[in-house]
Write a protein that holds these residues in place. Sequence first.
Motif, short mmCIF file in Angstrom:
data_model
loop_
_atom_site.label_atom_id
_atom_site.label_comp_id
_atom_site.label_asym_id
_atom_site.label_seq_id
_atom_site.Cartn_x
_atom_site.Cartn_y
_atom_site.Cartn_z
N MET A 268 65.09 45.86 52.89
CA MET A 268 64.25 45.61 51.87
C MET A 268 63.60 46.22 51.85
O MET A 268 62.65 46.21 51.03
CB MET A 268 63.68 43.67 52.57
N ILE A 269 62.87 47.08 52.91
CA ILE A 269 62.14 47.89 52.84
C ILE A 269 62.88 48.96 52.40
O ILE A 269 61.82 49.46 50.97
CB ILE A 269 61.22 48.70 54.88
N ILE A 270 64.24 49.53 52.50
CA ILE A 270 64.20 50.39 51.45
C ILE A 270 63.88 50.23 50.00
O ILE A 270 63.69 50.49 49.30
CB ILE A 270 65.86 51.33 51.59
N LEU A 271 64.43 48.50 49.66
CA LEU A 271 64.90 48.05 48.29
C LEU A 271 63.30 48.19 48.11
O LEU A 271 62.95 48.41 47.22
CB LEU A 271 65.14 46.98 48.08
N PHE A 272 62.42 47.51 48.48
CA PHE A 272 61.38 47.60 48.42
C PHE A 272 60.65 48.60 47.91
O PHE A 272 59.41 49.28 46.62
CB PHE A 272 60.12 47.28 49.72
N VAL A 273 60.54 50.06 48.64
CA VAL A 273 59.98 51.42 48.42
C VAL A 273 61.22 52.16 46.85
O VAL A 273 59.85 52.04 45.79
CB VAL A 273 60.78 52.77 49.51
N PHE A 274 62.20 51.50 46.88
CA PHE A 274 63.28 51.69 45.43
C PHE A 274 62.85 50.87 44.43
O PHE A 274 62.06 51.40 43.10
CB PHE A 274 64.60 51.64 46.18
N VAL A 275 62.48 49.58 44.75
CA VAL A 275 62.04 49.16 43.51
C VAL A 275 60.71 50.02 43.21
O VAL A 275 60.75 49.54 42.08
CB VAL A 275 61.98 47.70 44.06
N GLN A 276 59.60 50.35 43.94
CA GLN A 276 58.29 50.13 43.61
C GLN A 276 58.48 51.52 42.62
O GLN A 276 57.47 52.35 41.69
CB GLN A 276 57.30 50.80 45.01
N TYR A 277 59.14 52.27 43.09
CA TYR A 277 59.54 53.82 42.84
C TYR A 277 59.97 53.82 41.34
O TYR A 277 59.66 53.75 40.19
CB TYR A 277 60.66 54.51 43.58
N LEU A 278 61.00 52.65 41.03
CA LEU A 278 61.61 52.30 39.62
C LEU A 278 61.28 51.63 38.72
O LEU A 278 61.03 52.05 37.50
CB LEU A 278 63.75 51.47 40.01
N LEU A 279 60.41 50.71 39.02
CA LEU A 279 59.37 49.71 38.68
C LEU A 279 57.74 50.59 38.22
O LEU A 279 57.61 50.54 37.26
CB LEU A 279 58.72 48.46 39.27
N LYS A 280 57.11 51.50 38.57
CA LYS A 280 56.18 52.63 38.39
C LYS A 280 56.54 52.89 37.32
O LYS A 280 55.55 52.68 36.53
CB LYS A 280 56.54 53.38 39.39
N PRO A 281 57.48 52.73 36.44
CA PRO A 281 57.45 53.40 34.67
C PRO A 281 57.59 52.20 34.07
O PRO A 281 57.59 52.43 33.18
CB PRO A 281 59.70 54.06 34.99
N LEU A 282 58.22 51.10 34.42
CA LEU A 282 57.49 50.12 34.07
C LEU A 282 56.17 49.41 33.96
O LEU A 282 56.02 49.05 32.50
CB LEU A 282 58.66 48.62 34.36
N LYS A 283 55.63 49.44 34.93
CA LYS A 283 54.03 49.37 34.98
C LYS A 283 54.12 50.12 33.64
O LYS A 283 52.35 49.34 32.80
CB LYS A 283 53.67 49.37 36.10
N ARG A 284 53.88 51.40 33.76
CA ARG A 284 53.12 52.25 32.72
C ARG A 284 53.57 51.53 31.54
O ARG A 284 52.55 51.76 30.35
CB ARG A 284 54.10 53.69 32.82
N ILE A 285 54.73 51.49 31.27
CA ILE A 285 55.00 50.68 29.78
C ILE A 285 54.40 49.52 29.85
O ILE A 285 53.76 49.75 28.48
CB ILE A 285 56.60 50.78 29.66
N GLU A 286 54.25 48.42 30.86
CA GLU A 286 53.24 47.28 30.08
C GLU A 286 52.02 47.66 30.32
O GLU A 286 51.53 46.95 28.67
CB GLU A 286 53.00 46.76 31.62
N LYS A 287 52.21 48.80 30.37
CA LYS A 287 49.65 49.20 31.01
C LYS A 287 49.76 49.95 29.18
O LYS A 287 48.75 49.40 28.26
CB LYS A 287 49.24 50.15 31.46
#
Length: 741
Positions: A268-287
Amino acid sequence: MSLSKQLYIIIAFIFFMIFFGNFIISVNNTKAYLQSESITKAQDTATSLGMTLKPLIHDKNSAEIRTIISAIANRGFYKEIRLEDAHFTISESSLIEASSDLDSLDWKIKTINIDKEFGVLEENSSDLEISQELSELENGKTDEDLGFALEEKKYSFIPANDYKNGGNITFNFTVQNDEGQTIDTFASLTINKVIAQALRKEKFDYVPKWFIDLVTIKLEEKYSEISDGWKTTAVIYVSANAGEAYAKLYEQFKGAILYAVVAFIISMIILFVFVQYLLKPLKRIEKLANNIAVGKFDTIKELPWTTEIKNVAIAMNDMSTKIEAIINKLNKNLESITYKLSKDEITSLELKQSFETDMKNMFIHKDDGYVFIIKIFDLASFAKSHTNKEVNDFIKKFANILKSTKLENKKCTSKAYRFFGSEFAMIGKNFTYEDAVLFTKKLKENFEKLSNEYNKKDIVHMGATPFNQIGTTPEMLQAANEAYEKATIIGSNEAHIRDKNDLSRDMESWRDLVFDIIENSKFNVKYISDARKLEQGNENTILMQEAFTSAKDKDSNDIPIGTFVSIAERYEKIMQFDMKVIEKVISHIIINNVKHEISINLSLESINNTAFIAWLDKTLALNKSIASQLVFSITAYAAAKDVNKFKFFADEIHKCNAKIIIKRFETKFIALDNIKDFNLDYIRLARDYTNNICNDPSKQSFVEAIAELSSLLNIKVFAENVKEDDDLQTVKKFNLYGASR
């Protein structure tokens, strides 16, 4: 639910599904292995014990047999070890010895029987003969050599169902000695099928009961037959101790759970880091999407590396760029149209609506000055005797005189406007009475030159009145027109200037009157300008009303609301007035169960005051159920005066679920490029944009462009004061949200 949470839940579900699947398979395999191992070990032990006990089995009561079984059982690997008699065999000597009537063994049993309820008793004579023959073959001995031991009789007891496992059996028999004497007697023997037995508890102390109840381990009982000679005389039974299997299985269970917990946390720690990295572009798209929704057309500079997300980012950038291009095009069109609507085509002077706006500016900034009304005398007669071009040239030169005439005093500024036809107006900002006199004198000199050029003796009359901060624009125009009328009486090309003494009310009396009205709530709130839907069939649906206040003086005459507000602002009572108006509107909505929205006009001083905003937040919080029906109205000019404070006010209002409308919207106050920066719910167009719109293509183009732009920015547009049916039908074509008549 956010995408990250959905990913966490899905991954966690898959993890647990895989873990529990593998865990159950592993436990079952281990359980099967332990069962097989335990059963095999029990069988081996039974076989080994059978071979060990074979030499001792002829004496089933031997203590050595019990010692061997106890020693094996004490190792703890077995639940039970049990030696059972294969057949109930009773010797002649044991019967004689058990009889109370016989005192020696010098007797032989002649006949014997038992009660049928116990079972059947058979003599083993054939066994004895076979044993003798086998002994002769093996050892070459005769009957005499074998002696008495070979002649002792033995009996097989075949029990009834009730005595299968043994019991107390009574034997009736007749004995005879060597002298021929016979005795009838009996013997009671306790027969037990179990020769020797060792038991041990299955459960280990550190294996919890719930685990034992959850996992069932069934271990079959194994056995081995023991023969005495050629015939099976006993059976050894061995049952494995399931506690040993439970202990091993429980240790594996704990290890697997511990590994799963550690692996899950790390995963879950690895997943959290990966998801945050993966979703960072999505947050930019949302913004970016949110920015586009409010009219900020940015682009994503750093494109994500994930192909699908990268394609979405590229599409969003393309959409943002295209929408920005569309809006820029609309803005340019609107700027062009606005310029046409606000400028006079012949003189390039601004029109009356600009004059009214600049007058509002004077009120807001509490400026001093003079208002001039200037009219070309008898322009109609001049037009009859001249061509259109000559008339237009004359008007242009007349307007140029108004634009070019200036005072040397740098503090004094002047601006000219053309109302219509021969009527012009000017605002002399910071003019004193002496400045106004000097300014009209210069105008007269320039107009006399124009008079000589066109051989027109009587060319102009001028009237001027001082700016009245407690008056209204119509009142000052009326006063200036009255001065103009006096100028026409004085003579050709003359001017009349009113001074401060012409003001109708004294400021002190105004102050006392306004204070009394506000502090004692001596004003009424009416609801006007019913804005209705423009959709076909829904024209009677009221969308919004405007709260309009009215007050009277001591003589019960209506006080012009502009004058009232000006004096309230001058003496810093306007914020208290706005608060009382809001309270009255809230009470009206609650008491009358009003369903539509009501707009409330606020002053610039109120929206700039943090104490007022705090009070408004608290009031709206106490009236959450109707907060969405309150629409706070600010003029376009007031909003443009301090954009940052207005944005802050709008954000605070939206937090409370209330709404914002800009009324009397004009592009010269709020540029269309900047409208996206305002967090607006509604726009109400100035009435000049829709007045006679059916006959004015420029106004139609302007309203259409505003409608398209506001649609892109999710802002609803109202048309104000559309009186004519033809104008209303034209407005309907542009899909505005509503209109008031």
